[in-house]
Every structure is written in C-alpha cells, then in structure tokens.
Design a protein around this motif. Structure first.
Motif, PDB file in Angstrom:
ATOM      1  N   UNK A 387       1.000  -1.277  -0.026  1.00 31.49           N
ATOM      2  CA  UNK A 387      -0.042   0.305  -0.272  1.00 31.49           C
ATOM      3  C   UNK A 387       1.335   1.303  -0.175  1.00 31.49           C
ATOM      4  N   UNK A 388       1.278   2.764  -0.661  1.00 35.06           N
ATOM      5  CA  UNK A 388       1.116   3.246  -0.719  1.00 35.06           C
ATOM      6  C   UNK A 388       0.946   4.384  -2.037  1.00 35.06           C
ATOM      7  N   UNK A 405      -8.301  -6.895  -7.185  1.00 41.04           N
ATOM      8  CA  UNK A 405      -7.186  -6.657  -6.627  1.00 41.04           C
ATOM      9  C   UNK A 405      -6.649  -4.955  -5.265  1.00 41.04           C
ATOM     10  N   UNK A 406      -7.667  -4.875  -5.403  1.00 39.10           N
ATOM     11  CA  UNK A 406      -7.247  -3.409  -4.401  1.00 39.10           C
ATOM     12  C   UNK A 406      -8.784  -3.388  -3.478  1.00 39.10           C
ATOM     13  N   UNK A 407      -8.429  -3.863  -2.312  1.00 41.28           N
ATOM     14  CA  UNK A 407      -9.379  -3.704  -1.340  1.00 41.28           C
ATOM     15  C   UNK A 407      -9.848  -2.931  -0.552  1.00 41.28           C
ATOM     16  N   UNK A 408     -10.467  -2.936   0.314  1.00 39.51           N
ATOM     17  CA  UNK A 408     -10.972  -1.599   0.760  1.00 39.51           C
ATOM     18  C   UNK A 408     -10.694  -0.158   1.476  1.00 39.51           C
ATOM     19  N   UNK A 409      -9.448  -1.208   2.831  1.00 42.43           N
ATOM     20  CA  UNK A 409      -8.137  -0.342   3.240  1.00 42.43           C
ATOM     21  C   UNK A 409      -6.463  -0.305   1.940  1.00 42.43           C
ATOM     22  N   UNK A 410      -7.104  -0.258   1.072  1.00 47.00           N
ATOM     23  CA  UNK A 410      -6.222   0.305  -0.536  1.00 47.00           C
ATOM     24  C   UNK A 410      -5.175  -0.542  -0.319  1.00 47.00           C
ATOM     25  N   UNK A 411      -5.036  -1.622  -0.511  1.00 49.98           N
ATOM     26  CA  UNK A 411      -4.091  -2.808  -0.153  1.00 49.98           C
ATOM     27  C   UNK A 411      -4.109  -3.521  -1.443  1.00 49.98           C
ATOM     28  N   UNK A 412      -2.621  -3.491  -1.898  1.00 51.63           N
ATOM     29  CA  UNK A 412      -2.843  -3.698  -3.707  1.00 51.63           C
ATOM     30  C   UNK A 412      -1.952  -5.436  -3.345  1.00 51.63           C
ATOM     31  N   UNK A 413      -2.858  -6.164  -3.649  1.00 55.37           N
ATOM     32  CA  UNK A 413      -2.435  -8.357  -3.293  1.00 55.37           C
ATOM     33  C   UNK A 413      -1.758  -8.534  -4.750  1.00 55.37           C
ATOM     34  N   UNK A 414      -1.319  -8.649  -4.423  1.00 48.56           N
ATOM     35  CA  UNK A 414      -0.197  -9.250  -5.615  1.00 48.56           C
ATOM     36  C   UNK A 414      -0.339 -10.900  -6.281  1.00 48.56           C
ATOM     37  N   UNK A 415      -0.712 -11.460  -5.590  1.00 54.80           N
ATOM     38  CA  UNK A 415      -0.561 -12.583  -6.096  1.00 54.80           C
ATOM     39  C   UNK A 415       0.874 -13.302  -6.027  1.00 54.80           C
ATOM     40  N   UNK A 416       1.719 -13.126  -4.893  1.00 53.48           N
ATOM     41  CA  UNK A 416       2.883 -13.519  -4.599  1.00 53.48           C
ATOM     42  C   UNK A 416       3.291 -13.914  -3.406  1.00 53.48           C
TER      43      UNK A 416
END
Length: 547
Positions: A387-388, A405-416
């Motif tokens: 996030x950032x 891909x981007x949750x409610x907290x603006x975290x990007x889920x990378x799949x890694x």
C-alpha cells in the motif's frame, strides 16, 4: 509474548515529489542542461538535457497542434528508440495518457488494447524485426472508429515536430499549468497470462516518485550512465530506467531496439556505463556469451536485477564477474508503479543476493493468510500486499477487476507468496498460482530452482507442477545447460538426493535450449505446463488454488 507480525513500512526523511513529470524534468534541465541525457546507439542519437527539453517541447506542441487534449489516450507501439523517450515526456507535458503497446503484440492483441483504452492517436514504428506494424495497423484500423490519427515514427516524426511550430510556448505553458500530479498519465497492460490483459492506470505521482526513489537507492547522480536493455513499454524501462535517470540528471543509454547480449556488452564498454539493468535471463545470456571476457566492464558499479525471481548464484556471478558490487534486486508489479521493495547497495551479501530487500520509502508491506486475510507472524509464508503512493489508480474501464485486486483499505493484493524476516527483509517464495501441491505438501518452485542453479553445468532451471492422478500434482524441472555443456536426468536426480527432501525432487525432467518467454524476458510457466502436459500425455486437470 506475541510474535512480531509480518508488517513493515518505509519511513524516510526524503519527502515525496509533489510535481508533474514535466515540472520535474524542467528542474533537472535547469541544473544539468549541458550533461548528456540520452544516447541511442543503434540510431546514432545523442542529446544533452537542454536538447532533450527542446525536443520534448517541440513534440508536446506538435501534439497540441494535432488536437491532443488533456486525458486523451495516445498509443505508442515501438521497440526501444529515442522517439519513445521523447514521447514519454512530451505526452506527460500536455496531460495525455500514454498507452504502452507491447512490441510483441499481434493484430488481435493490438486491436483489443487500442479499443479498450479508447486510443485516438497512435505512434508506431514502421516495423520491428520481421513484423510490419504498418500492415497490422492497416488491418485493424477500420474496426477502430476512435483511432483518428496514426503516425509512423520512421516517416512522420518530422511532421509532428514541425507541427509544433504552429503552437506557441504560451499555449503549451497554459496546458501544463492545468495539470495535476494526480492525473492519470500512463496505461500499461498486464501480461494477460489468464484472460484478457488489464490496463493498469498510473499517475504522474505514481511513476515519478517510484523512479525517483529507485534512483535514490542506486545513488544516481549526473555522472551515472545507465544501460537500459529492458523494454520501455514496461515499467522496468520507462520508470526504473528513464524516470530514475531524469530525476537525477543521469544518462539514459539505449543499447538497441531489443535485447541482444553482445550489444549490451559492447555498449557498457563503449559508453562507460555505471549501471546495467536486466531480468535474470538477460544477465545469464551476457555472462554466458562466448565473447564475455573480451569486454572491459569495470565502469559498472550498480544496476538492477528484477522482473522474475533472481537466482542467488546468478546474482553472485554478476557481482564478481561484471564488477557490479552495488547491484540491487527490486520487487514489484506494474500495478504498484512498480517497485515496492529493493535491496540496498550496502546490505550484507546474504541479504543482497538472497532477498528482495526491504520496503521502499513511503510504502507499506504486509504478509497475510491468503484464505483469511489475517496478517501472519514474521517468517511464515503468505500473500504479499502493498500500500502507498505507488498503488495504481485502477484498471482502465474495469471497476470489478480493480476491486478484486485493491481492497477497501487500498492494499494491492499481489498474488505473490512471500515472507518477512525479523530485520524486515522480504523473500519471494513464489506465485500463489505457481505453488505446487503434491500429495498435500506445499512445494515452492523457487526453492528447487535455487538448488538446481548450484549444479556446475546448469545455466538456468525452472520448476512447474503437472497433473498427477496419484498426488494431484507432480514436480517437473526444465533445465538449460551452460553453453557447450550437457546434463542428464540421472545426474540431476543424483545431485538432488540427500540434499533436498525426497518429495521435492522432480518426477519429470526436460533439458532445453530455451524457455517460453515474454518480450520482457519473463518465463511463461503456464506455457511450459501446457507443453509438458501435451508431451507427457497427461490429462490437464484444474489446479487446486489457494486463493
């Protein structure tokens, strides 16, 4: 005592840049106008920063003359050339959204990308290698009513430059004054290994700051000369390469239109490059080139290896044989502009060659359970989220994919899949979808790949899972020997026995001369799996997914 959680954030005394790409370039030109900004060896082009500014000014005014408005999508389909760099900055200065088109695209992919982004103006090379871009554009253009103008770089570059003479400096300044650093400025299509590619939409703020902080980590200044053989259409080239240079007054050096190991070695020596970029396969090709020892690479001090997992032994060879004592590893993805973590040039060797470093300034990283989303204790593998400022604005015209891909907290889920150790260093274990589940055991391909790279006759190894009626999946290794060497399945099995767990020893082996690759040099494991299933006569079954 509660175990420390897998969360870390990049504190920094260096603030984010609150300016557009054009404003940042203007400041660099004011400080380093006489310094060399761009070298395109194959084209015989050299520009100082003052000359680069003048060329971007003329082309920016030309875009205005041809009716390009703020927010219009301008496509660019070309291999690495000086025009690519000029258009990158000219488009940013007029507020157009540059749409990067993969040089390897064929007609269906080209048509999809242009239609999806609503491209109204397209700049393209006439051809690349044996492919006629002009013919492919002519085939798809009747089906693209929004595409009103096509400019062939080889034929029409002077036209766009000359058209700028009809637009005043005041008109361009007025346009630039309207822009905000949060405006979308770039659309980059993801690789699309499953389903259609998605257009990651990035702002000035996204890419300028990421390029700047990459350059900061590498210690760039006006004396640095950066050899950039990675493609500009990808973040590695245009952000980590071009924007890292122009935000520090360093020189962008283009060794050729596409990667060629000999051209890279020649360029580093001739141009006294201090930094070199590449994905692992590029560095392997350079190290294994039969003329490698003919070149003086002592000008090198740093660079970046990124784009796919970096084998430890390859990294050590780069440090010792290419004199890149301050080389770093970066980790990221297009959707995060791209870099989230990076090793430091003064990190201990084991951290510098064995991890992807620590979190970048002004960025947060956490490792979560892929099933529950709960942050895991340090040291346990889970999905890496970031996030950032670098997280994209979203996928162009695809709100559903953005939300996935981007949750409610603006975290990007990378799949890694990754771990964070006690000191904050991140280690990438593999892709969630690449993880092999063999008889209930989770097997991470990278662990096996790292071990196989220790074999003295192995140049590169890639590990995949293939279907198994008994275990669900079995392990298969593809191995490429070093030039002039040979290796057999029996000796590879013997090399593994007693050194890695029995269930991790590959059941199937394939010795190859090359791997299926994307144009950016990433190995296509999904394609390897398809080939293996066909050759082994296995039944292709659905993967067991963990997320």
């Amino acid at each position: 005592m509660t175990a420390a959680l897998s969360y870390t954030h990049g504190t920094s005394a260096t603030p984010l840049l609150g300016e557009t790409i054009g404003e940042n370039l203007r400041r660099t030109v004011a400080r380093f106008s006489a310094r060399e900004a761009l070298v395109a060896r194959a084209q015989g082009v050299r520009m100082t920063y003052a000359e680069l500014w003048e060329e971007t000014t003329r082309v920016a005014r030309g875009l205005v003359a041809f009716g390009v408005s703020r927010g219009d999508r301008v496509g660019l389909w070309s291999p690495n050339r000086h025009e690519w760099v000029v258009l990158q900055y000219a488009a940013a200065r007029v507020g157009a959204i540059l749409v990067n088109i993969n040089p390897a695209y064929r007609t269906a992919e080209l048509e999809y990308a242009l239609r999806r982004a609503g491209v109204s103006v397209l700049f393209a090379a006439r051809r690349f290698r044996a492919t006629s871009y002009a013919d492919m554009i002519a085939e798809v253009r009747p089906r693209l009513p929004e595409l009103r103008l096509v400019m062939i770089l080889d034929d029409d570059w002077k036209m766009i430059v000359d058209a700028g003479g009809h637009v005043s400096d005041d008109a361009l300044a007025e346009r630039e004054a309207e822009l905000s650093f949060d405006d979308p400025i770039n659309i980059q299509y993801t690789s699309g290994t499953t389903g259609f590619p998605k257009g990651a939409t990035l702002s000035h703020h996204n890419v300028l700051n990421n390029g700047f902080f990459v350059g900061e980590a590498l210690g760039y200044g006006p004396d640095d000369r950066v050899c950039i053989p990675v493609p500009f259409y990808h973040c590695f080239g245009m952000v980590m390469g071009n924007l890292a240079c122009t935000s520090h007054g360093a020189t962008m050096v283009i060794p050729g239109e596409a990667f060629d190991p000999l051209a890279v070695l020649e360029t580093v020596e001739a141009e006294k490059c201090t930094s070199l970029y590449g994905v692992p396969t590029m560095f392997i090709a350079e190290l294994d080139h039969p003329r490698f020892l003919d070149f003086d690479l002592r000008s090198l001090r740093t660079g970046i290896m990124a784009g796919s997992p970096c084998p430890v032994e390859v990294m050590r060879r780069v440090v010792s044989q290419m004199h890149m004592r301050e080389v770093t590893i970066c980790y990221g993805m297009t959707e995060t502009s791209p870099v989230s973590t990076q090793t430091a040039k003064d990190d201990p060797e084991d951290k510098r060659v064995g991890t992807v470093g620590r979190v970048h300034p002004h960025v947060e990283v956490k490792i979560v359970d892929p099933q529950t989303g709960v942050v895991l204790p340090r040291g346990l593998p889970g999905e890496l989220c970031t996030r950032g400022y670098g997280v994209m604005l979203g996928y162009w015209g695809d709100e559903a994919a953005t939300r996935a891909s981007i949750d409610a907290g603006r975290w990007m889920h990378t799949g890694d899949l990754a771990t964070i150790d006690a000191e904050g260093y991140v280690n990438i274990v593999g892709r969630i979808k690449d993880m092999i589940i063999r008889g209930g055991e989770n097997v991470y391909p990278r662990e096996i790949e790292e071990y196989l790279h220790l074999h003295p006759r192995v140049s590169e190894a890639q590990v995949i899972g293939v279907p198994s009626a008994k275990y669900g999946e079995e392990i298969m290794a593809w191995v490429r020997p070093k030039p002039g060497e040979a290796v057999t399945e029996a000796e590879l099995v013997a090399f593994c026995k007693g050194k890695i767990a029995t269930f991790k020893i590959p059941r199937y082996w394939k010795v190859v001369d090359e791997f299926p690759m994307t144009v950016t040099g990433k190995v296509q494991k999904y394609r390897m799996r398809e080939i293996a299933v066909n050759e082994l006569g296995l039944e292709l079954v659905s993967r067991i997914e963990t997320a």
